[in-house]
Design a protein around this motif. Structure first.
Motif, mmCIF file in Angstrom:
data_model
loop_
_atom_site.group_PDB
_atom_site.id
_atom_site.type_symbol
_atom_site.label_atom_id
_atom_site.label_comp_id
_atom_site.label_asym_id
_atom_site.label_seq_id
_atom_site.Cartn_x
_atom_site.Cartn_y
_atom_site.Cartn_z
ATOM 1 N N VAL A 48 -65.374 -58.118 -26.362
ATOM 2 C CA VAL A 48 -66.244 -58.893 -27.237
ATOM 3 C C VAL A 48 -65.351 -59.477 -28.311
ATOM 4 O O VAL A 48 -64.735 -58.753 -29.080
ATOM 5 C CB VAL A 48 -67.344 -58.008 -27.856
ATOM 6 N N GLY A 49 -65.263 -60.800 -28.353
ATOM 7 C CA GLY A 49 -64.350 -61.464 -29.277
ATOM 8 C C GLY A 49 -64.942 -61.774 -30.622
ATOM 9 O O GLY A 49 -64.276 -62.321 -31.482
ATOM 10 N N SER A 50 -66.177 -61.439 -30.846
ATOM 11 C CA SER A 50 -66.828 -61.715 -32.118
ATOM 12 C C SER A 50 -67.755 -60.549 -32.419
ATOM 13 O O SER A 50 -67.509 -59.437 -31.992
ATOM 14 C CB SER A 50 -67.599 -63.047 -32.020
ATOM 15 N N ASP A 51 -68.857 -60.796 -33.107
ATOM 16 C CA ASP A 51 -69.793 -59.740 -33.454
ATOM 17 C C ASP A 51 -70.618 -59.328 -32.250
ATOM 18 O O ASP A 51 -70.927 -60.142 -31.387
ATOM 19 C CB ASP A 51 -70.752 -60.211 -34.563
ATOM 20 N N ALA A 52 -70.987 -58.060 -32.202
ATOM 21 C CA ALA A 52 -71.874 -57.554 -31.160
ATOM 22 C C ALA A 52 -72.918 -56.667 -31.816
ATOM 23 O O ALA A 52 -72.609 -55.893 -32.717
ATOM 24 C CB ALA A 52 -71.090 -56.758 -30.122
ATOM 25 N N THR A 53 -74.150 -56.805 -31.394
ATOM 26 C CA THR A 53 -75.230 -55.985 -31.916
ATOM 27 C C THR A 53 -75.902 -55.284 -30.751
ATOM 28 O O THR A 53 -76.204 -55.913 -29.743
ATOM 29 C CB THR A 53 -76.274 -56.858 -32.656
ATOM 30 N N VAL A 54 -76.125 -53.980 -30.898
ATOM 31 C CA VAL A 54 -76.829 -53.211 -29.885
ATOM 32 C C VAL A 54 -78.108 -52.707 -30.535
ATOM 33 O O VAL A 54 -78.058 -51.967 -31.510
ATOM 34 C CB VAL A 54 -75.983 -52.022 -29.382
ATOM 35 N N ALA A 55 -79.245 -53.152 -30.023
ATOM 36 C CA ALA A 55 -80.540 -52.658 -30.497
ATOM 37 C C ALA A 55 -81.007 -51.628 -29.481
ATOM 38 O O ALA A 55 -81.301 -51.968 -28.352
ATOM 39 C CB ALA A 55 -81.535 -53.809 -30.617
ATOM 40 N N GLY A 56 -81.021 -50.396 -29.860
ATOM 41 C CA GLY A 56 -81.322 -49.312 -28.925
ATOM 42 C C GLY A 56 -80.111 -48.407 -28.834
ATOM 43 O O GLY A 56 -79.363 -48.273 -29.785
ATOM 44 N N SER A 57 -79.895 -47.809 -27.691
ATOM 45 C CA SER A 57 -78.765 -46.893 -27.558
ATOM 46 C C SER A 57 -77.647 -47.536 -26.755
ATOM 47 O O SER A 57 -77.876 -48.427 -25.951
ATOM 48 C CB SER A 57 -79.207 -45.590 -26.900
ATOM 49 N N VAL A 66 -62.287 -49.838 -30.201
ATOM 50 C CA VAL A 66 -62.954 -50.746 -31.122
ATOM 51 C C VAL A 66 -61.909 -51.232 -32.107
ATOM 52 O O VAL A 66 -61.258 -50.425 -32.774
ATOM 53 C CB VAL A 66 -64.108 -50.044 -31.863
ATOM 54 N N LEU A 67 -61.729 -52.540 -32.177
ATOM 55 C CA LEU A 67 -60.766 -53.137 -33.108
ATOM 56 C C LEU A 67 -61.525 -53.873 -34.199
ATOM 57 O O LEU A 67 -62.512 -54.533 -33.932
ATOM 58 C CB LEU A 67 -59.843 -54.110 -32.367
ATOM 59 N N GLY A 68 -61.060 -53.775 -35.417
ATOM 60 C CA GLY A 68 -61.720 -54.471 -36.524
ATOM 61 C C GLY A 68 -62.737 -53.571 -37.205
ATOM 62 O O GLY A 68 -62.907 -52.402 -36.870
ATOM 63 N N ASP A 69 -63.430 -54.132 -38.175
ATOM 64 C CA ASP A 69 -64.425 -53.385 -38.938
ATOM 65 C C ASP A 69 -65.622 -53.066 -38.064
ATOM 66 O O ASP A 69 -66.070 -53.891 -37.268
ATOM 67 C CB ASP A 69 -64.890 -54.194 -40.148
ATOM 68 N N THR A 70 -66.143 -51.857 -38.220
ATOM 69 C CA THR A 70 -67.281 -51.421 -37.435
ATOM 70 C C THR A 70 -68.262 -50.715 -38.359
ATOM 71 O O THR A 70 -67.864 -49.879 -39.165
ATOM 72 C CB THR A 70 -66.846 -50.446 -36.323
ATOM 73 N N SER A 71 -69.522 -51.056 -38.246
ATOM 74 C CA SER A 71 -70.558 -50.418 -39.052
ATOM 75 C C SER A 71 -71.528 -49.690 -38.150
ATOM 76 O O SER A 71 -71.921 -50.214 -37.108
ATOM 77 C CB SER A 71 -71.329 -51.466 -39.865
ATOM 78 N N LEU A 72 -71.895 -48.488 -38.552
ATOM 79 C CA LEU A 72 -72.895 -47.711 -37.834
ATOM 80 C C LEU A 72 -74.022 -47.437 -38.806
ATOM 81 O O LEU A 72 -73.791 -46.972 -39.916
ATOM 82 C CB LEU A 72 -72.313 -46.394 -37.332
ATOM 83 N N ASP A 73 -75.235 -47.727 -38.398
ATOM 84 C CA ASP A 73 -76.392 -47.489 -39.238
ATOM 85 C C ASP A 73 -77.257 -46.458 -38.529
ATOM 86 O O ASP A 73 -77.889 -46.757 -37.525
ATOM 87 C CB ASP A 73 -77.162 -48.796 -39.445
ATOM 88 N N GLY A 74 -77.244 -45.244 -39.016
ATOM 89 C CA GLY A 74 -77.980 -44.175 -38.355
ATOM 90 C C GLY A 74 -77.019 -43.100 -37.886
ATOM 91 O O GLY A 74 -75.842 -43.090 -38.212
ATOM 92 N N ARG A 75 -77.516 -42.176 -37.101
ATOM 93 C CA ARG A 75 -76.736 -41.039 -36.638
ATOM 94 C C ARG A 75 -75.740 -41.468 -35.565
ATOM 95 O O ARG A 75 -76.038 -42.288 -34.713
ATOM 96 C CB ARG A 75 -77.666 -39.977 -36.077
ATOM 97 N N PHE A 76 -74.564 -40.872 -35.608
ATOM 98 C CA PHE A 76 -73.512 -41.101 -34.622
ATOM 99 C C PHE A 76 -73.193 -39.752 -34.006
ATOM 100 O O PHE A 76 -72.699 -38.861 -34.683
ATOM 101 C CB PHE A 76 -72.284 -41.709 -35.312
ATOM 102 N N THR A 77 -73.508 -39.556 -32.745
ATOM 103 C CA THR A 77 -73.350 -38.267 -32.088
ATOM 104 C C THR A 77 -72.266 -38.360 -31.030
ATOM 105 O O THR A 77 -72.242 -39.303 -30.248
ATOM 106 C CB THR A 77 -74.670 -37.836 -31.417
ATOM 107 N N ILE A 78 -71.378 -37.372 -31.038
ATOM 108 C CA ILE A 78 -70.329 -37.291 -30.030
ATOM 109 C C ILE A 78 -70.531 -35.989 -29.273
ATOM 110 O O ILE A 78 -70.453 -34.915 -29.859
ATOM 111 C CB ILE A 78 -68.927 -37.335 -30.673
ATOM 112 N N GLY A 79 -70.815 -36.076 -27.986
ATOM 113 C CA GLY A 79 -71.014 -34.889 -27.170
ATOM 114 C C GLY A 79 -72.380 -34.264 -27.382
ATOM 115 O O GLY A 79 -73.271 -34.854 -27.988
ATOM 116 N N THR A 80 -72.540 -33.054 -26.866
ATOM 117 C CA THR A 80 -73.772 -32.282 -26.988
ATOM 118 C C THR A 80 -73.403 -30.862 -27.365
ATOM 119 O O THR A 80 -72.238 -30.464 -27.258
ATOM 120 C CB THR A 80 -74.546 -32.267 -25.657
#
Length: 131
Positions: A48-57, A66-80
């Motif tokens: 992805v050469g520009s902005d990407a938005t994922v609505a959902g999971s 991931v290169l460049g600035d990244t924003s996460l809004d909400g919980r970020f879970t790694i593993g279980t």
């Protein structure tokens, strides 16, 4: 052969329907935007050469960079629970990082903690420390 829809600077909207009701992918030329309604799978690499938005999971089953600035809004879970993964976050200074590996949290670099602290278990300090 190749299929061309529209022309440079004179794009055309295109919509592809799947077998599931309400599932489709579309290119909207006015906003230069690719939209997917329903689930989507990428079986090769995706850049992805520009902005990407994922609505959902978003699930990544292999490696991701991931290169460049990244924003996460909400919980970020790694593993279980009981099935986690090692995590390493590097700082701007060489050799400065936070890592969580096999139930051990390691920090290389300065640590500033504000507010009340509770330590359950052992605490090991190396180098000058102030408690």
């Amino acid at each position: 052969g190749a299929v061309t829809v529209g022309a440079d600077a004179a794009g055309t909207d295109v919509k592809f329907f799947g077998q599931t009701t309400g599932s489709f992918a579309e290119w909207t030329s006015a906003s230069n935007q690719w939209n997917v309604q329903g689930s989507a799978a990428v079986s090769a690499s995706l850049t992805v050469g520009s902005d990407a938005t994922v609505a959902g999971s978003l699930a990544v089953s292999d490696g991701a960079t991931v290169l460049g600035d990244t924003s996460l809004d909400g919980r970020f879970t790694i593993g279980t629970a009981g099935g986690g993964h090692d995590v390493m976050v590097h700082g701007e200074t060489a050799g400065s990082f936070i890592s969580f590996t096999a139930d051990t949290l390691s920090v290389s670099g300065d640590v500033t903690v504000t507010g009340a602290q509770q330590i359950v278990g052992s605490l090991g300090l190396t180098g000058p420390s102030s408690l």
